[in-house]
Motif scaffolding. Structure first.
Motif, PDB file in Angstrom:
ATOM      1  N   ARG A   1       0.816  -1.216   0.000  1.00 38.59           N
ATOM      2  CA  ARG A   1       0.000   0.000   0.000  1.00 38.59           C
ATOM      3  C   ARG A   1       0.851   1.268   0.000  1.00 38.59           C
ATOM      4  O   ARG A   1       0.519   2.261  -0.655  1.00 38.59           O
ATOM      5  N   ASP A   2       1.985   1.240   0.734  1.00 38.25           N
ATOM      6  CA  ASP A   2       2.798   2.468   0.806  1.00 38.25           C
ATOM      7  C   ASP A   2       3.929   2.494  -0.222  1.00 38.25           C
ATOM      8  O   ASP A   2       4.730   3.431  -0.251  1.00 38.25           O
TER       9      ASP A   2
ATOM     10  N   ILE B   1       3.300  -8.781  -4.369  1.00 38.72           N
ATOM     11  CA  ILE B   1       3.461  -9.976  -3.542  1.00 38.72           C
ATOM     12  C   ILE B   1       2.691 -11.133  -4.175  1.00 38.72           C
ATOM     13  O   ILE B   1       1.593 -10.947  -4.688  1.00 38.72           O
ATOM     14  N   ALA B   2       3.297 -12.310  -4.133  1.00 38.74           N
ATOM     15  CA  ALA B   2       2.623 -13.527  -4.583  1.00 38.74           C
ATOM     16  C   ALA B   2       2.001 -14.175  -3.348  1.00 38.74           C
ATOM     17  O   ALA B   2       2.710 -14.540  -2.413  1.00 38.74           O
ATOM     18  N   VAL B   3       0.689 -14.296  -3.341  1.00 33.72           N
ATOM     19  CA  VAL B   3      -0.009 -14.744  -2.133  1.00 33.72           C
ATOM     20  C   VAL B   3      -0.590 -16.140  -2.359  1.00 33.72           C
ATOM     21  O   VAL B   3      -1.369 -16.367  -3.292  1.00 33.72           O
TER      22      VAL B   3
ATOM     23  N   VAL C   1      -2.046 -15.857  -6.051  1.00 29.05           N
ATOM     24  CA  VAL C   1      -2.551 -14.616  -6.650  1.00 29.05           C
ATOM     25  C   VAL C   1      -1.462 -13.552  -6.546  1.00 29.05           C
ATOM     26  O   VAL C   1      -0.911 -13.329  -5.459  1.00 29.05           O
ATOM     27  N   MET C   2      -1.132 -12.907  -7.653  1.00 22.70           N
ATOM     28  CA  MET C   2      -0.197 -11.775  -7.617  1.00 22.70           C
ATOM     29  C   MET C   2      -0.975 -10.530  -7.208  1.00 22.70           C
ATOM     30  O   MET C   2      -1.975 -10.170  -7.841  1.00 22.70           O
ATOM     31  N   VAL C   3      -0.514  -9.887  -6.151  1.00 24.94           N
ATOM     32  CA  VAL C   3      -1.206  -8.725  -5.599  1.00 24.94           C
ATOM     33  C   VAL C   3      -0.276  -7.513  -5.665  1.00 24.94           C
ATOM     34  O   VAL C   3       0.878  -7.582  -5.233  1.00 24.94           O
TER      35      VAL C   3
ATOM     36  N   ASN D   1      -4.673  -4.032  -7.377  1.00 17.85           N
ATOM     37  CA  ASN D   1      -5.718  -5.006  -7.051  1.00 17.85           C
ATOM     38  C   ASN D   1      -5.749  -5.386  -5.566  1.00 17.85           C
ATOM     39  O   ASN D   1      -6.416  -6.345  -5.174  1.00 17.85           O
ATOM     40  N   LEU D   2      -5.038  -4.623  -4.733  1.00 19.41           N
ATOM     41  CA  LEU D   2      -4.916  -4.951  -3.313  1.00 19.41           C
ATOM     42  C   LEU D   2      -6.271  -5.062  -2.623  1.00 19.41           C
ATOM     43  O   LEU D   2      -6.455  -5.896  -1.730  1.00 19.41           O
ATOM     44  N   ASP D   3      -7.234  -4.244  -3.026  1.00 12.86           N
ATOM     45  CA  ASP D   3      -8.543  -4.235  -2.370  1.00 12.86           C
ATOM     46  C   ASP D   3      -9.604  -5.014  -3.137  1.00 12.86           C
ATOM     47  O   ASP D   3     -10.794  -4.940  -2.823  1.00 12.86           O
ATOM     48  N   SER D   4      -9.156  -5.793  -4.131  1.00 12.18           N
ATOM     49  CA  SER D   4     -10.108  -6.572  -4.931  1.00 12.18           C
ATOM     50  C   SER D   4     -10.573  -7.800  -4.156  1.00 12.18           C
ATOM     51  O   SER D   4      -9.941  -8.247  -3.193  1.00 12.18           O
ATOM     52  N   LYS D   5     -11.690  -8.360  -4.599  1.00 15.02           N
ATOM     53  CA  LYS D   5     -12.224  -9.568  -3.962  1.00 15.02           C
ATOM     54  C   LYS D   5     -11.243 -10.725  -4.097  1.00 15.02           C
ATOM     55  O   LYS D   5     -11.035 -11.488  -3.143  1.00 15.02           O
ATOM     56  N   GLU D   6     -10.616 -10.840  -5.274  1.00 12.71           N
ATOM     57  CA  GLU D   6      -9.667 -11.922  -5.497  1.00 12.71           C
ATOM     58  C   GLU D   6      -8.512 -11.864  -4.489  1.00 12.71           C
ATOM     59  O   GLU D   6      -8.110 -12.877  -3.923  1.00 12.71           O
ATOM     60  N   ALA D   7      -8.010 -10.662  -4.240  1.00 11.04           N
ATOM     61  CA  ALA D   7      -6.909 -10.506  -3.286  1.00 11.04           C
ATOM     62  C   ALA D   7      -7.382 -10.755  -1.864  1.00 11.04           C
ATOM     63  O   ALA D   7      -6.704 -11.437  -1.076  1.00 11.04           O
TER      64      ALA D   7
END
Length: 315
Positions: A257-258, A264-266, A298-300, A304-310
Motif C-alpha cells: 500500500r505504501d 506480492i505472490a499470495v 494470486v499476484m497482488v 488489485n490490493l482491495d479486490s475480492k480476489e486478493a
C-alpha cells in the motif's frame, strides 16, 4: 497446464494401505514448519474450519519454534504416530529428514497428507496426497513482475529462506530460470534467512550497502519479505528500487500500500489447511483423493490490493 492441478494429477486413487481400514473419527495431527508465522497460523484457521465441518474428529496443531528446527518437527511426527492419531497433515521442513517418520506412519496405517512442501522421491509411497502452491510457477510469476518493473538489465538480489526446503527449491528455482531465460539481469545471492525476519533484515541491509546499484530484490517467503521491506525503509531506499515479496500478511499488505514493496505472490494458505483436513478425512473414510492438488497463488499489487480476489487470500 498446471502440473499440480487435479486435471494433471495422475489418477484419482483410493488411498488405503496394504491391510486394514481406518476407523472414522479421532485426532488429526496438523504439524507445520513453525507456529511462529502468520502464514502457518492462517493454515491453522483453515484446518479448524474443516474439522468443525467434519463429524467425530478433533485437531491438534503443532510446529517447531523455527523452520530450521527440523529435528523437532521429526519428533512431533513420531510422537503423533506413537499416540495412534487417526491422520496427519504435515508441512515438511526438509525433503529427506521427514521421510523415516512418514514411513513410520505408513507402517502404522496412519494416513499422511502433505501441504506446502513435498518430500524426496524415496518417500512418495508413504503419503497419500500433496496440496501446495505450484511453487515453480509462482517463482516465475515473481520474476516476471520484477522484470516488468526493472527492465531487462541491471542487478537484482534474491533473499531466500531455508536452503533445500521443497518449496524453496521450486520457488527460487523457477524465479532464477525465468530471470535467466527472459532477461540479462545479474543476480546477487541467494541469501538464506532461515525464515527469520531479523536475519533477512540484516542480510538485506548488507546487500543494499554492498550493491548501491541494485535495481530490485525478491523476498521469497513471508518473514524474509518482511525483513526486506523493513530494510528498505530503514535504509531510506523504500520506493527507490523494486521489491517483490511472497505471502500476504498485514505487514506485507502495508508495504504494498505504501509502495515499499511493488508486488506480492499470495498463496492459498487457508485453503491448504482446510483442504488438507478434508483430504485426510477422505482417506480415513476410504474416499478417492488426488495425489497432487494445486491450491493456487494470486499476484497482488497496489492496483488489485482491495479486490475480492486478493481479499480471498490475504490474511
Amino acid at each position: 497446464m498446471n502440473k499440480y492441478s487435479i486435471a494433471a494429477a495422475s489418477a484419482l486413487l483410493f488411498a488405503a494401505f496394504n491391510t486394514g481400514a481406518y476407523a472414522a473419527g479421532g485426532e488429526i495431527a496438523v504439524i507445520v514448519k513453525t507456529v511462529n508465522s502468520n502464514y502457518w497460523q492462517n493454515v491453522q484457521k483453515g484446518a479448524n474450519a474443516a474439522v468443525a465441518d467434519a463429524k467425530g474428529y478433533t485437531l491438534t496443531f503443532q510446529g517447531p519454534a523455527s523452520e530450521s528446527a527440523i529435528t523437532d518437527e521429526v519428533n512431533m511426527v513420531v510422537n503423533a504416530v506413537n499416540r495412534r492419531v487417526a491422520g496427519i497433515v504435515l508441512a515438511p521442513s526438509d525433503p529427506d529428514a521427514l521421510v523415516p517418520a512418514i514411513k513410520k506412519a505408513w507402517e502404522a496405517h496412519i494416513p499422511v497428507v502433505l501441504i506446502d512442501s513435498t518430500i524426496s522421491d524415496s518417500g512418495k509411497q508413504y503419503y497419500q496426497s500433496f496440496l501446495s502452491t505450484d511453487n515453480e510457477k509462482a517463482g516465475e510469476m515473481c520474476a516476471k513482475a520484477l522484470i516488468d518493473r526493472v527492465g531487462q538489465s541491471g542487478k537484482i538480489a534474491i533473499m531466500s529462506y531455508v536452503p533445500g526446503a521443497g518449496s524453496e527449491v521450486s520457488r527460487v528455482g523457477g524465479f532464477r530460470k525465468y530471470i535467466a531465460d527472459h532477461s540479462k539481469l545479474q543476480v546477487v545471492g541467494p541469501f538464506y534467512s532461515q525464515s527469520q525476519m531479523a536475519t533477512a533484515l540484516n542480510q538485506t541491509t548488507d546487500v543494499l550497502s554492498a550493491n548501491p546499484d541494485l535495481k530490485g530484490v525478491f523476498g521469497a517467503n513471508e518473514p524474509t519479505a518482511i525483513g526486506v521491506g523493513r530494510a528498505l525503509k530503514q535504509s531510506g531506499k523504500a520506493g527507490k528500487l523494486v521489491a517483490v515479496g511472497f505471502d500476504g500478511n498485514e505487514d506485507l499488505q502495508g508495504f504494498v500500500r505504501d509502495g515499499t514493496v511493488q508486488a506480492i505472490a499470495v498463496q492459498g494458505s487457508w485453503q491448504m489447511g482446510y483442504k488438507g483436513i478434508q483430504t485426510v478425512v477422505n482417506v480415513i473414510e476410504r474416499k478417492p483423493v488426488a495425489k497432487q492438488v494445486d491450491t493456487g497463488v494470486v499476484m497482488v499489487d497496489k492496483q488489485n490490493l482491495d479486490s475480492k480476489e486478493a481479499k480471498n487470500v490475504l490474511y
